[in-house]
Write an enzyme that holds these catalytic residues in place. Structure first.
Site, PDB file in Angstrom:
ATOM      1  N   VAL A   1     -14.433 -10.340   1.372  1.00 30.69           N
ATOM      2  CA  VAL A   1     -15.409 -11.435   1.415  1.00 30.69           C
ATOM      3  C   VAL A   1     -15.108 -12.336   2.618  1.00 30.69           C
ATOM      4  O   VAL A   1     -13.999 -12.347   3.145  1.00 30.69           O
ATOM      5  CB  VAL A   1     -15.421 -12.270   0.111  1.00 30.69           C
ATOM      6  CG1 VAL A   1     -15.650 -11.384  -1.093  1.00 30.69           C
ATOM      7  CG2 VAL A   1     -14.157 -13.079  -0.042  1.00 30.69           C
TER       8      VAL A   1
ATOM      9  N   LYS B   1       0.849  -1.211   0.000  1.00 33.86           N
ATOM     10  CA  LYS B   1       0.000   0.000   0.000  1.00 33.86           C
ATOM     11  C   LYS B   1       0.874   1.248   0.000  1.00 33.86           C
ATOM     12  O   LYS B   1       0.795   2.114   0.886  1.00 33.86           O
ATOM     13  CB  LYS B   1      -0.972  -0.001   1.181  1.00 33.86           C
ATOM     14  CG  LYS B   1      -1.985  -1.138   1.079  1.00 33.86           C
ATOM     15  CD  LYS B   1      -3.145  -0.968   2.027  1.00 33.86           C
ATOM     16  CE  LYS B   1      -4.124  -2.113   1.886  1.00 33.86           C
ATOM     17  NZ  LYS B   1      -3.586  -3.437   2.258  1.00 33.86           N
TER      18      LYS B   1
HETATM   19  O1  O7M Z   1     -10.033 -12.008   3.830  1.00 36.32           O
HETATM   20  P1  O7M Z   1      -9.417 -11.204   4.953  1.00 36.32           P
HETATM   21  O2  O7M Z   1     -10.335 -10.217   5.538  1.00 36.32           O
HETATM   22  O3  O7M Z   1      -8.732 -12.066   5.967  1.00 36.32           O
HETATM   23  O4  O7M Z   1      -8.187 -10.400   4.293  1.00 36.32           O
HETATM   24  C1  O7M Z   1      -8.369  -9.397   3.366  1.00 36.32           C
HETATM   25  C2  O7M Z   1      -7.049  -8.948   2.815  1.00 36.32           C
HETATM   26  O5  O7M Z   1      -7.276  -7.876   1.918  1.00 36.32           O
HETATM   27  C3  O7M Z   1      -6.056  -8.440   3.852  1.00 36.32           C
HETATM   28  O6  O7M Z   1      -4.754  -8.722   3.376  1.00 36.32           O
HETATM   29  C4  O7M Z   1      -6.287  -6.945   3.852  1.00 36.32           C
HETATM   30  O7  O7M Z   1      -5.129  -6.236   4.210  1.00 36.32           O
HETATM   31  C5  O7M Z   1      -6.624  -6.704   2.380  1.00 36.32           C
HETATM   32  N1  O7M Z   1      -7.490  -5.554   2.105  1.00 36.32           N
HETATM   33  C6  O7M Z   1      -8.693  -5.408   2.737  1.00 36.32           C
HETATM   34  O8  O7M Z   1      -9.122  -6.257   3.523  1.00 36.32           O
HETATM   35  N2  O7M Z   1      -9.436  -4.299   2.498  1.00 36.32           N
HETATM   36  C7  O7M Z   1      -9.074  -3.337   1.625  1.00 36.32           C
HETATM   37  O9  O7M Z   1      -9.789  -2.383   1.423  1.00 36.32           O
HETATM   38  C8  O7M Z   1      -7.869  -3.489   0.935  1.00 36.32           C
HETATM   39  C9  O7M Z   1      -7.115  -4.638   1.130  1.00 36.32           C
HETATM   40  C10 O7M Z   1      -6.034  -4.848   0.229  1.00 36.32           C
HETATM   41  O10 O7M Z   1      -5.620  -5.916  -0.115  1.00 36.32           O
HETATM   42  O11 O7M Z   1      -5.543  -3.754  -0.322  1.00 36.32           O
HETATM   43  C11 O7M Z   1      -4.668  -3.895  -1.367  1.00 36.32           C
END
Ligand code: O7M
Length: 213
Positions: free
Chosen positions: A171, A62
């Site tokens: 999700v 990020k």
């Molecule tokens: O499925 P989860 O919730 O365990 O993980 C989701 C992943 O997506 C985790 O690595 C978060 O850091 C990332 N993510 C989000 O959950 N929300 C966002 O808005 C953006 C990200 C992301 O990957 O940004 C690039």
């Protein structure tokens, strides 16, 4: 961009062995493995190259700094073996363009975050998301990140970014529905804990794949 399974594994685990084990077990079910701060801080940057020998890696740092610093970060992580990088769009056109240029030099993909999936993103990012998506498209990113927790926002972003990819987290544990996110216009789902914290990660990935087919 690879769009076979339409699944990107978010490998937010803190052990190198666990990360390598999960990547190996899931490599045929996912298009990319997303590696971010938790794993890189725990295991070191070399983990990017190690995972990249198993499956293509998207480095989720990020990136959100001035253009020069963004360039240095992108070069370092792309050199370490990442096939793609994720940058924040909110830092502005010059900073995001620096990431796009670094990705082009290395032959990598670049994705811009326009709106995040957690509730707090509605405070500041939500109202700016359309402008951020437009700017990201102007900068020539390969894709954007849009929230599966708000499928209607995915549809809106789709109307702005056209053919560019939309990758969508949120999700499962965060409450979003895999099929709703894809129906709204996402190209790929980013999924972490629903798979990595499952007693049977491969079976959990298969359940998501069945839902979205
Ligand atoms: O499925 P989860 O919730 O365990 O993980 C989701 C992943 O997506 C985790 O690595 C978060 O850091 C990332 N993510 C989000 O959950 N929300 C966002 O808005 C953006 C990200 C992301 O990957 O940004 C690039």
């Amino acid at each position: 961009m690879i769009l076979n399974s339409r699944l990107i594994l978010a490998l937010d685990v803190l052990s190198r062995d666990r990360a390598l084990h999960l990547a190996t077990a899931l490599k045929d079910r996912v298009d990319y493995v997303k590696v971010g701060y938790p794993l890189i801080l725990a295991a070191g940057l070399d983990i990017v190259g190690e995972i990249a020998r198993i499956a293509p890696v998207i480095a989720d740092l990020k990136i959100a700094d001035i253009p020069n610093t963004n360039t240095l970060i992108c070069e370092e992580v792309l050199d370490s073996g990442a096939a793609g990088i994720i940058a924040h769009a909110f830092v502005g056109r010059d900073s995001l363009s620096a990431c796009v240029e670094a990705a082009r030099e290395a032959g990598g993909l670049v994705f811009a975050v326009t709106e995040m999936s957690h509730p707090g993103a509605e405070e500041l990012m939500g109202p700016a998301a359309e402008r951020l998506a437009r700017m990201a498209a102007d900068c020539g990113v390969d894709g954007v990140v849009a929230p599966a927790t708000r499928p209607e926002r995915i549809s809106l972003v789709r109307s702005i970014v056209g053919e560019r990819a939309i990758i969508s987290p949120g999700v499962g544990v965060q409450g979003g529905s895999p099929s709703a996110a894809l129906k709204a216009g996402a190209d790929s789902l980013i999924v972490g804990r629903s798979i990595t914290e499952s007693p049977n990660p491969a079976a959990s990935a298969d359940a998501i794949l069945r839902e979205i087919r």
